[in-house]
Design an enzyme around this catalytic site. Structure first.
Site, PDB file in Angstrom:
ATOM      1  N   CYS A 261       0.803  -1.231   0.000  1.00 66.53           N
ATOM      2  CA  CYS A 261       0.000   0.000   0.000  1.00 66.53           C
ATOM      3  C   CYS A 261       0.829   1.271   0.000  1.00 66.53           C
ATOM      4  O   CYS A 261       0.794   2.044  -0.948  1.00 66.53           O
ATOM      5  CB  CYS A 261      -0.892   0.007   1.231  1.00 66.53           C
ATOM      6  SG  CYS A 261      -1.808  -1.471   1.385  1.00 66.53           S
TER       7      CYS A 261
HETATM    8  N1  SAJ Z   1       7.266   2.292   8.115  1.00 65.18           N
HETATM    9  C1  SAJ Z   1       8.327   3.136   8.442  1.00 65.18           C
HETATM   10  N2  SAJ Z   1       8.157   4.075   9.417  1.00 65.18           N
HETATM   11  C2  SAJ Z   1       6.956   4.218  10.074  1.00 65.18           C
HETATM   12  C3  SAJ Z   1       5.889   3.348   9.710  1.00 65.18           C
HETATM   13  C4  SAJ Z   1       6.054   2.406   8.743  1.00 65.18           C
HETATM   14  O1  SAJ Z   1       9.410   3.038   7.873  1.00 65.18           O
HETATM   15  O2  SAJ Z   1       6.856   5.071  10.959  1.00 65.18           O
HETATM   16  C5  SAJ Z   1       7.434   1.294   7.058  1.00 65.18           C
HETATM   17  C6  SAJ Z   1       7.165  -0.124   7.525  1.00 65.18           C
HETATM   18  O3  SAJ Z   1       8.367  -0.725   7.980  1.00 65.18           O
HETATM   19  C7  SAJ Z   1       6.654  -0.804   6.267  1.00 65.18           C
HETATM   20  C8  SAJ Z   1       5.954   0.316   5.517  1.00 65.18           C
HETATM   21  O4  SAJ Z   1       6.457   1.555   6.069  1.00 65.18           O
HETATM   22  O5  SAJ Z   1       7.717  -1.296   5.484  1.00 65.18           O
HETATM   23  C9  SAJ Z   1       4.427   0.275   5.627  1.00 65.18           C
HETATM   24  O6  SAJ Z   1       4.156   0.215   6.987  1.00 65.18           O
HETATM   25  P1  SAJ Z   1       2.619   0.147   7.520  1.00 65.18           P
HETATM   26  O7  SAJ Z   1       2.672   0.013   8.991  1.00 65.18           O
HETATM   27  O8  SAJ Z   1       1.847   1.264   6.960  1.00 65.18           O
HETATM   28  O9  SAJ Z   1       2.153  -1.243   6.947  1.00 65.18           O
HETATM   29  P2  SAJ Z   1       1.022  -1.703   5.927  1.00 65.18           P
HETATM   30  O10 SAJ Z   1       1.313  -1.147   4.573  1.00 65.18           O
HETATM   31  O11 SAJ Z   1       0.858  -3.161   6.072  1.00 65.18           O
HETATM   32  O12 SAJ Z   1      -0.355  -1.138   6.474  1.00 65.18           O
HETATM   33  C10 SAJ Z   1      -0.823   0.043   6.052  1.00 65.18           C
HETATM   34  C11 SAJ Z   1      -1.763   0.438   7.189  1.00 65.18           C
HETATM   35  N3  SAJ Z   1      -0.891   0.817   8.306  1.00 65.18           N
HETATM   36  C12 SAJ Z   1      -1.161   1.652   9.269  1.00 65.18           C
HETATM   37  O13 SAJ Z   1      -1.984   2.534   9.154  1.00 65.18           O
HETATM   38  C13 SAJ Z   1      -0.419   1.471  10.549  1.00 65.18           C
HETATM   39  C14 SAJ Z   1      -2.642   1.411   6.628  1.00 65.18           C
HETATM   40  O14 SAJ Z   1      -1.894   2.455   6.106  1.00 65.18           O
HETATM   41  C15 SAJ Z   1      -3.536   0.725   5.649  1.00 65.18           C
HETATM   42  O15 SAJ Z   1      -4.647   0.209   6.361  1.00 65.18           O
HETATM   43  C16 SAJ Z   1      -2.876  -0.418   4.926  1.00 65.18           C
HETATM   44  O16 SAJ Z   1      -1.521  -0.117   4.808  1.00 65.18           O
HETATM   45  C17 SAJ Z   1      -3.560  -0.545   3.593  1.00 65.18           C
HETATM   46  O17 SAJ Z   1      -4.129  -1.601   3.380  1.00 65.18           O
HETATM   47  O18 SAJ Z   1      -3.552   0.435   2.848  1.00 65.18           O
END
Ligand code: SAJ
Length: 426
Positions: A261
């Site tokens: 995402c």
């Molecule tokens: N990441 C960072 N720094 C942060 C947060 C995340 O580097 O502060 C990285 C993570 O390691 C990962 C990526 O970004 O590689 C994405 O992280 P994520 O926690 O957003 O994981 P996703 O993509 O599985 O989930 C996201 C959902 N996450 C949160 O809101 C916490 C949300 O944005 C959506 O519900 C989902 O994608 C989606 O389906 O779109």
């Protein structure tokens, strides 16, 4: 006996499978449809194709009926599209959504409600999906069948927020479409369902949510690079800023942004807005910053190898721990780990990998095999299992350097044992 409504869910992955189980649990008849016959076979035998403790139990106990046959759509009252919306390079790849729409159109019947949950940019529903549904079926949207968009919000690995309790937004093709969709989601989700004024607004909400996250991550990734030069621990600073009870939302720097995402969705908006005459300069720069974090991580690694005087002609031995894009899950889509591994190999390093969650033919047998006598260990994914790695473990294995890709370790504990510690921004 009241006829149980039948829900057909197309795409039994991180989004579709939990939704299918929830609909079943809430009293619907469920038909799970997926093109992957292996996945269908597993689900029909009560085995979850996804490594997730909760899903494994649910698939075992509430087995749902899965099939590869789209012809079964004729038995459905409600059809939900939950297929991936990846990118090819930086261009949206809507083929999975288009193919699902074509299959639905072949079997579409009067009175059915079609719902799209896949994340798409504004315009996809009304300019691509609905025209496909109408053309092939000769049925009219809003009159013969109904359509709405309810973007998914799954957060894999999250034990608190799940498909049954995450609030949603929904946008309908017509007032009637909206109310039918609202009724369905309200019947399965114990959380507020917000009605948007249009399908485009619902499409935009999800893209905005994920662009918001990408922007905030890019902000702290840039801070990490600048604060490293200033000798300031950016993680401590962010945690300090997070004590502000309003108007601040902490994000943390890392080895990069993976997943199906966050690194993908901004490209959908950049692409569509450009077609309509607007260039998203900020979003493009955000994607540039986040997608170069694997390079930054490799640079930090080589800085450490030089500092530790390991570079002496023979290729450095580097263990990369973690292949999935975030902790405690098995999903490797857009994972920064693979970019890091590629860059290390390009620099001539001898790379070993280990991730207990991910099936990979190059996986080491276990953690010890991966780290034994490695010059450097990069923890690219901070699985809970890896967080238990102690300085003593690395010391005993002869490891000289720890690169902490998610800032998950206590840097002082490792440096005090003579292990050179490099974090991302600390
Ligand atoms: N990441 C960072 N720094 C942060 C947060 C995340 O580097 O502060 C990285 C993570 O390691 C990962 C990526 O970004 O590689 C994405 O992280 P994520 O926690 O957003 O994981 P996703 O993509 O599985 O989930 C996201 C959902 N996450 C949160 O809101 C916490 C949300 O944005 C959506 O519900 C989902 O994608 C989606 O389906 O779109």
């Amino acid at each position: 006996m009241k006829h149980k409504k039948v829900v057909a869910i197309i795409g039994l992955g991180y989004v579709g499978l939990p939704l299918a189980l929830l609909a079943k649990q809430k009293g619907y008849e469920v038909i799970g449809i997926d093109k992957d016959s292996q996945k269908v076979k597993k689900i029909n035998s009560g085995i979850s194709p996804i490594y997730d403790k909760k899903l494994i139990m649910q698939v075992k106990n509430h087995s749902i009926y899965a099939t590869t046959k789209f012809s079964e759509l004729v038995n459905a009252d409600i059809i939900v599209i939950c297929v991936p919306t990846p990118v090819k390079g930086k261009t949206p790849d809507l083929n999975p959504v288009k193919n699902a729409s074509i299959q639905i159109a072949k079997h579409l019947k009067k009175g059915q409600l079609v719902l799209l949950e896949s994340t798409v940019n504004p315009g996809v529903c009304e300019e691509i999906v609905i025209p496909i549904l109408e053309k092939q079926s000769k049925l009219i949207c809003g009159k013969d069948f109904h359509f709405a968009h309810c973007p998914e919000r799954i957060n894999p690995g999250d034990t608190k927020w799940h498909v049954g309790n995450i609030p949603r937004v929904v946008g309908g093709y017509s007032v009637k479409c909206l109310s039918l969709a609202y009724k369905f989601y309200s019947s399965i989700i114990d959380a507020p369902i917000k009605k948007m004024e249009s399908v485009k607004e619902a499409e935009s909400v999800k893209i905005v949510e994920n662009c918001f996250r990408d922007v905030n991550i890019a902000f702290v990734n840039e801070l990490a690079q600048s604060f490293s030069k200033l000798g300031i621990d950016v993680v401590n600073v962010i945690q300090g800023a997070a004590t502000k009870p309003f108007a601040f939302m902490p994000h943390f720097p890392s080895r990069g942004v993976g997943g199906h995402c966050i690194p993908v969705d901004p490209y959908y908006l950049i692409f569509y807005a450009k077609k309509h005459g607007f260039k998203h300069k900020l979003l493009k720069e955000v994607r540039r910053i986040n997608s170069q974090m694997p390079h930054y991580t490799v640079d930090r690694t080589y800085e450490a190898l030089n500092e530790a005087k390991v570079i002496n002609g023979s290729p450095p031995k580097i263990a990369v721990l973690g292949l999935s894009y975030k902790k405690n899950i098995d999903d490797t889509r857009e994972s920064p780990s693979y970019e890091i591994i590629k860059l290390l190999k390009q620099k001539g390093a001898e790379v070993r990998i280990y991730d207990p969650y991910v099936k990979d033919k190059n996986n080491a047998k276990n953690l010890s095999e991966a780290i034994d006598n490695a010059d450097a260990v990069i923890v690219a994914t901070a699985h809970s299992k890896f967080r238990k790695i102690t300085p003593q473990t690395l010391k005993k294995a002869g490891v000289k350097i720890l690169v902490d890709g998610e800032n998950a370790f206590d840097k002082k504990a490792f440096s005090s044992l003579g292990i050179l510690y490099k974090g991302i921004g600390r």
